[in-house]
Enzyme design. Structure first.
Site, PDB file in Angstrom:
ATOM      1  N   VAL A 212       0.877  -1.171   0.000  1.00 35.86           N
ATOM      2  CA  VAL A 212       0.000   0.000   0.000  1.00 35.86           C
ATOM      3  C   VAL A 212       0.905   1.209   0.000  1.00 35.86           C
ATOM      4  O   VAL A 212       1.985   1.205   0.596  1.00 35.86           O
ATOM      5  CB  VAL A 212      -0.993   0.059   1.191  1.00 35.86           C
ATOM      6  CG1 VAL A 212      -2.041  -1.037   1.067  1.00 35.86           C
ATOM      7  CG2 VAL A 212      -0.298  -0.017   2.514  1.00 35.86           C
ATOM      8  N   SER A 213       0.450   2.269  -0.662  1.00 35.08           N
ATOM      9  CA  SER A 213       1.348   3.397  -0.871  1.00 35.08           C
ATOM     10  C   SER A 213       1.247   4.494   0.175  1.00 35.08           C
ATOM     11  O   SER A 213       2.204   5.198   0.418  1.00 35.08           O
ATOM     12  CB  SER A 213       1.125   4.001  -2.254  1.00 35.08           C
ATOM     13  OG  SER A 213      -0.213   4.407  -2.394  1.00 35.08           O
ATOM     14  N   SER A 214       0.107   4.650   0.790  1.00 35.04           N
ATOM     15  CA  SER A 214      -0.036   5.785   1.698  1.00 35.04           C
ATOM     16  C   SER A 214      -0.277   5.326   3.130  1.00 35.04           C
ATOM     17  O   SER A 214      -0.729   4.216   3.378  1.00 35.04           O
ATOM     18  CB  SER A 214      -1.193   6.684   1.259  1.00 35.04           C
ATOM     19  OG  SER A 214      -2.422   6.042   1.506  1.00 35.04           O
TER      20      SER A 214
ATOM     21  N   GLN B 164      -3.901   4.434   3.548  1.00 34.38           N
ATOM     22  CA  GLN B 164      -4.238   3.077   3.134  1.00 34.38           C
ATOM     23  C   GLN B 164      -3.731   2.072   4.163  1.00 34.38           C
ATOM     24  O   GLN B 164      -4.396   1.084   4.445  1.00 34.38           O
ATOM     25  CB  GLN B 164      -3.622   2.758   1.775  1.00 34.38           C
ATOM     26  CG  GLN B 164      -4.313   3.446   0.624  1.00 34.38           C
ATOM     27  CD  GLN B 164      -3.591   3.164  -0.673  1.00 34.38           C
ATOM     28  OE1 GLN B 164      -2.369   3.227  -0.753  1.00 34.38           O
ATOM     29  NE2 GLN B 164      -4.351   2.850  -1.699  1.00 34.38           N
TER      30      GLN B 164
END
Length: 159
Positions: A14-16, A19
């Site tokens: 997941v990037s953030s 998230q």
């Protein structure tokens, strides 16, 4: 080779931070672990590669680098990934990683689609990769536009 002799791994990303805190990584891991179980493989914790808070627009991610090293050393037979955009957001990176893994003898399994079974499968991978890249570009543009609007409105962001 029997399923008990194959070495399998999973990769999730997941990037953030949002998230990561929204448990999207847990849902990916649960789906991946379930598929490994359905395929009658065992999965050690050392073969669960997870990058939380890392963009798919870069190949410099700690878990991904460890995974690539393991594959290059011949320590992996099959890799499960939820979808191509979890592996990389840029289509070129998706192709590079899948090719690198396959050359190392690793079968790549995406949960949301088959890989390389037909020309249509390959086309779908290409389209999904391009859409993921487009989506990322739109996110960046909206973010830039929002920051610009805030600045024009007199909002100051120390970061």
């Amino acid at each position: 080779m029997s399923s008990s002799q194959l070495q399998v791994a999973i990769y999730a990303r997941v990037s953030s931070e949002q998230q990561a805190t929204a448990n999207t990584i847990e849902s990916q891991l649960a789906a991946l672990q379930q598929r490994v179980k359905e395929d009658k493989f065992s999965l050690g914790t050392e073969f669960q590669f997870v990058d939380e808070g890392y963009s798919g627009a870069t190949l410099v991610r700690p878990a991904l680098e460890r995974l690539r090293d393991l594959a290059a050393d011949g320590g992996l037979d099959r890799l499960y990934v939820h979808s191509p955009d979890r592996l990389a957001r840029k289509y070129a990176y998706q192709v590079l990683l899948v090719d690198e893994l396959q050359r190392a003898g690793v079968e790549v399994i995406f949960l949301n689609r088959e890989l390389g079974r037909s020309p249509e499968d390959d086309l779908l991978l290409q389209v999904q990769g391009m859409m993921a890249e487009y989506e990322r570009a739109k996110i960046l543009e909206r973010s830039r536009r929002g920051k610009r609007h805030a600045a024009d409105s007199g909002s100051v962001n120390a970061l």
